[in-house]
Design a protein around this motif. Sequence first.
Motif, PDB file in Angstrom:
ATOM      1  N   PHE A 172       0.839  -1.204   0.000  1.00 41.81           N
ATOM      2  CA  PHE A 172       0.000   0.000   0.000  1.00 41.81           C
ATOM      3  C   PHE A 172       0.873   1.254   0.000  1.00 41.81           C
ATOM      4  O   PHE A 172       0.564   2.249  -0.674  1.00 41.81           O
ATOM      5  N   ALA A 173       1.988   1.207   0.736  1.00 36.66           N
ATOM      6  CA  ALA A 173       2.917   2.339   0.730  1.00 36.66           C
ATOM      7  C   ALA A 173       3.491   2.557  -0.665  1.00 36.66           C
ATOM      8  O   ALA A 173       3.652   3.705  -1.119  1.00 36.66           O
ATOM      9  N   ALA A 174       3.797   1.456  -1.365  1.00 35.87           N
ATOM     10  CA  ALA A 174       4.311   1.565  -2.732  1.00 35.87           C
ATOM     11  C   ALA A 174       3.263   2.188  -3.651  1.00 35.87           C
ATOM     12  O   ALA A 174       3.586   2.997  -4.536  1.00 35.87           O
ATOM     13  N   LEU A 175       2.006   1.823  -3.431  1.00 36.47           N
ATOM     14  CA  LEU A 175       0.927   2.413  -4.222  1.00 36.47           C
ATOM     15  C   LEU A 175       0.822   3.915  -3.964  1.00 36.47           C
ATOM     16  O   LEU A 175       0.646   4.713  -4.902  1.00 36.47           O
ATOM     17  N   LEU A 176       0.932   4.304  -2.700  1.00 35.16           N
ATOM     18  CA  LEU A 176       0.900   5.726  -2.371  1.00 35.16           C
ATOM     19  C   LEU A 176       2.066   6.467  -3.011  1.00 35.16           C
ATOM     20  O   LEU A 176       1.924   7.594  -3.500  1.00 35.16           O
ATOM     21  N   ALA A 177       3.229   5.811  -3.006  1.00 35.79           N
ATOM     22  CA  ALA A 177       4.404   6.454  -3.595  1.00 35.79           C
ATOM     23  C   ALA A 177       4.222   6.678  -5.093  1.00 35.79           C
ATOM     24  O   ALA A 177       4.698   7.672  -5.648  1.00 35.79           O
ATOM     25  N   ARG A 178       3.528   5.745  -5.760  1.00 30.58           N
ATOM     26  CA  ARG A 178       3.317   5.883  -7.206  1.00 30.58           C
ATOM     27  C   ARG A 178       2.237   6.903  -7.536  1.00 30.58           C
ATOM     28  O   ARG A 178       2.344   7.655  -8.500  1.00 30.58           O
ATOM     29  N   THR A 179       1.164   6.870  -6.757  1.00 34.14           N
ATOM     30  CA  THR A 179      -0.013   7.647  -7.141  1.00 34.14           C
ATOM     31  C   THR A 179      -0.112   9.003  -6.456  1.00 34.14           C
ATOM     32  O   THR A 179      -0.805   9.894  -6.957  1.00 34.14           O
ATOM     33  N   ARG A 180       0.541   9.163  -5.331  1.00 33.21           N
ATOM     34  CA  ARG A 180       0.399  10.410  -4.574  1.00 33.21           C
ATOM     35  C   ARG A 180       1.679  11.235  -4.548  1.00 33.21           C
ATOM     36  O   ARG A 180       1.703  12.313  -3.957  1.00 33.21           O
ATOM     37  N   GLY A 181       2.732  10.692  -5.120  1.00 27.61           N
ATOM     38  CA  GLY A 181       3.958  11.465  -5.201  1.00 27.61           C
ATOM     39  C   GLY A 181       4.748  11.558  -3.910  1.00 27.61           C
ATOM     40  O   GLY A 181       5.632  12.414  -3.789  1.00 27.61           O
ATOM     41  N   VAL A 182       4.415  10.732  -2.943  1.00 29.67           N
ATOM     42  CA  VAL A 182       5.192  10.745  -1.700  1.00 29.67           C
ATOM     43  C   VAL A 182       6.374   9.792  -1.841  1.00 29.67           C
ATOM     44  O   VAL A 182       6.376   8.895  -2.684  1.00 29.67           O
ATOM     45  N   ARG A 183       7.386   9.997  -1.040  1.00 36.19           N
ATOM     46  CA  ARG A 183       8.526   9.104  -1.078  1.00 36.19           C
ATOM     47  C   ARG A 183       8.162   7.786  -0.401  1.00 36.19           C
ATOM     48  O   ARG A 183       7.424   7.758   0.589  1.00 36.19           O
ATOM     49  N   LEU A 184       8.697   6.711  -0.945  1.00 39.79           N
ATOM     50  CA  LEU A 184       8.348   5.377  -0.455  1.00 39.79           C
ATOM     51  C   LEU A 184       8.628   5.235   1.035  1.00 39.79           C
ATOM     52  O   LEU A 184       7.760   4.803   1.800  1.00 39.79           O
ATOM     53  N   ARG A 185       9.834   5.591   1.450  1.00 37.53           N
ATOM     54  CA  ARG A 185      10.193   5.383   2.846  1.00 37.53           C
ATOM     55  C   ARG A 185       9.362   6.260   3.782  1.00 37.53           C
ATOM     56  O   ARG A 185       9.052   5.848   4.903  1.00 37.53           O
ATOM     57  N   GLU A 186       8.983   7.435   3.314  1.00 38.34           N
ATOM     58  CA  GLU A 186       8.116   8.278   4.120  1.00 38.34           C
ATOM     59  C   GLU A 186       6.739   7.635   4.270  1.00 38.34           C
ATOM     60  O   GLU A 186       6.133   7.680   5.349  1.00 38.34           O
ATOM     61  N   ALA A 187       6.242   7.025   3.179  1.00 35.55           N
ATOM     62  CA  ALA A 187       4.936   6.367   3.226  1.00 35.55           C
ATOM     63  C   ALA A 187       4.971   5.163   4.160  1.00 35.55           C
ATOM     64  O   ALA A 187       4.048   4.946   4.963  1.00 35.55           O
ATOM     65  N   VAL A 188       6.030   4.350   4.039  1.00 32.47           N
ATOM     66  CA  VAL A 188       6.148   3.177   4.915  1.00 32.47           C
ATOM     67  C   VAL A 188       6.248   3.618   6.372  1.00 32.47           C
ATOM     68  O   VAL A 188       5.596   3.054   7.261  1.00 32.47           O
ATOM     69  N   PHE A 189       7.061   4.637   6.621  1.00 31.06           N
ATOM     70  CA  PHE A 189       7.224   5.126   7.992  1.00 31.06           C
ATOM     71  C   PHE A 189       5.894   5.626   8.547  1.00 31.06           C
ATOM     72  O   PHE A 189       5.541   5.339   9.705  1.00 31.06           O
ATOM     73  N   LEU A 190       5.148   6.377   7.735  1.00 28.45           N
ATOM     74  CA  LEU A 190       3.865   6.907   8.190  1.00 28.45           C
ATOM     75  C   LEU A 190       2.897   5.778   8.528  1.00 28.45           C
ATOM     76  O   LEU A 190       2.224   5.810   9.570  1.00 28.45           O
ATOM     77  N   LEU A 191       2.829   4.752   7.678  1.00 28.15           N
ATOM     78  CA  LEU A 191       1.927   3.632   7.948  1.00 28.15           C
ATOM     79  C   LEU A 191       2.375   2.856   9.183  1.00 28.15           C
ATOM     80  O   LEU A 191       1.539   2.415   9.991  1.00 28.15           O
ATOM     81  N   CYS A 192       3.684   2.675   9.340  1.00 29.27           N
ATOM     82  CA  CYS A 192       4.194   2.019  10.550  1.00 29.27           C
ATOM     83  C   CYS A 192       3.806   2.821  11.796  1.00 29.27           C
ATOM     84  O   CYS A 192       3.414   2.248  12.825  1.00 29.27           O
TER      85      CYS A 192
END
Length: 685
Positions: A172-192
């Motif tokens: 899901f973080a990877a999907l956010l990184a592709r579609t929302r323009g956020v950085r992958l590690r930031e997305a993973v960190f936020l979900l964690c």
Amino acid sequence: MSTITEPSPVRTAAVPARRDTGFRPEVEGLRAVAVLLVAVYHIWFNRVSGGVDVFLFLTGFFITASLTRSVERSGGVRATHFLTRLARRLLPTAAVVAAGTLAAAYLWLPNSRRPAVFDETVASLLYYENWALAAKAVDYLARDGAPSPLQHFWSLSIQGQFYLLWLVLVAFAALLARTRGVRLREAVFLLCAMVFAVSLTYSLVTTDTRQAWAYFDTGARLWELAFGGMFALALPYLRLPTALRVPLGWFGLAALLSCGALLDVSTLFPGAIALWPVGAAACMILAGTTGLPYAVDRLLTWKPVMRLGAWSYALYLWHWPILVVYLHRTGRETATLAGGAAVLGLALVLAALTTWLVEGRVAAFAKRFPGRRWSLATASAFAVPLLALTLAAQHVYLQRNESADAELAALAADRETYPGAAVLTDPELAASLPEAPFIPPLDNVLDMPLIYDDGCDAGLDGSEATPCSYGDPDAEHVIALVGGSRIGHWFPAFHEAAENAGWRLVSLTKSGCQFSTEEPRNDDADQAASCVEWNGQVVDILDELRPDLVVTLATRAFPEGESAYPGFADRWRTLDEQGVQVLALRDLPRLDEPLPECLEQHEIAECTSSVATSRTLGDPAAAYPDVPSNVVFGDLVEYVCPDGTCPAVIGNILTFRDHSHMTATFSATLAPYVEDLVRRATGWQ
């Protein structure tokens, strides 16, 4: 003309201040420290150390980093590749230890433990052992069970469930990184961080209200793994001067070593206090590898310590079943210094052999035959045959148990060979009693009253009062049996008495709950609340039913003594207002230890307990002030514990199924004395 659109690339993080590498040598040493803490505290102190929390933290640390790097390299989590590699790495060792445990249980543990070992082998291999143990932890009727040689698989089950959940989270973080323009590690960190916050909040609430359940609950433990994931993503950006890293590392080690000594982990975790071992582990990783001779990493990266870290998985799995067998065979609660050293030494040898033969050979095989199919085939070759064998054994046992129940009923009907309590009042019967194996046998010792199979008991968590009626529905006299399990074990006696006398018997029971107006003495707030609700419903049911007699407890017997309770008398006064008579039974004594456990290790004559262990010299019920006129007190202890002692077997029948509840078979033999007591209390002809 159609065009092919390339997927948007996953945005990666900016270059970190420190390189993110997969291998950290000091972590191998941290694993060694954690597994030694687990083993040492289990073996010599019968306590929990906090070492398992370190393993949960490290699992979150490595899995989050691994999945994130996978997305950065390939654009996806590669779920099948990830899961098959995990299965190849984890299942062979787990299956070997489980198989060894099954063999040890067959050779050295009593037959009565086999059903639980079968159940937990399946639960362990299918990664739901934590839920099986959570159910047992709150099951009042299963609490006296001996420790399972496989119960330590609970933490592996949580990790297995975490792997599946984290695949979804990182995807899901990877999907956010592709579609929302956020950085992958930031997305993973936020979900964690979101999982961490929700899980920790849930853990705090559940630990406060249902700690026994929370200890094994994945939701209450997930924050520890999420914290590991957050730490893994943040670590490359955390740079501390060496002057600070050195004391930080030693502080972390000291905190980890002291956790189990200063905290009663088994009763406090997994609430916020679990931040102690988790934070200690984070400090040691943050200290990193300094290379200085006086830093903690010098110890953690010492080759013998790192080798032990490599064995940590197998050592964790082996030490517990070896300890359980040792404690059973020696009859001890904790190991002696020499015995514990032997347990730990054997566990180390088996861990080294398992790591070399299983993990090493499997890894060598994997290099020759790479690919997902071979990984899955390798894991299946170890786990599937054992799972199939265990399921087959379960099926055979269930069939045997059904026939054993029928055989038990037939034997119990032979009152000349199995008279039970009757030998205490019939000298001729006692003199002519033939030698016969006692019933129920130890492999069928959960000889429970009918009300549990019929769903009449509300259980620990239930609040619904369920009246179940037995005997003649048109009977002249109606008796209601009301209270907790210590009233419930009298049901077979009252049931048979009602059948003989033509009475109607109504059962209203809830495990761990008394028929009282007092606030329940229960650490679990939900269970206490359910008891209050159940009591209110019972009062309404009795008001509508208006039985001729309510049978309930007059006192409670505990290892620390016997007491009367004002809340009992309050209920009697309510029944007096309803015009209902009360027979208040004095509680039976508790045994020194669970009877089946004693008989598995000692002769029958050695498993006798004194009444004085949990009973006062005088009857505490005599101290009740202003007892209403509808109450008659009764005490049937002389038919269970004659002459001040509680024998293990009376009239060829096992008396107790644990340390505080009669077997249903023995309870039924008390029917004549129950019937006589009821007639004397009520004046019924």
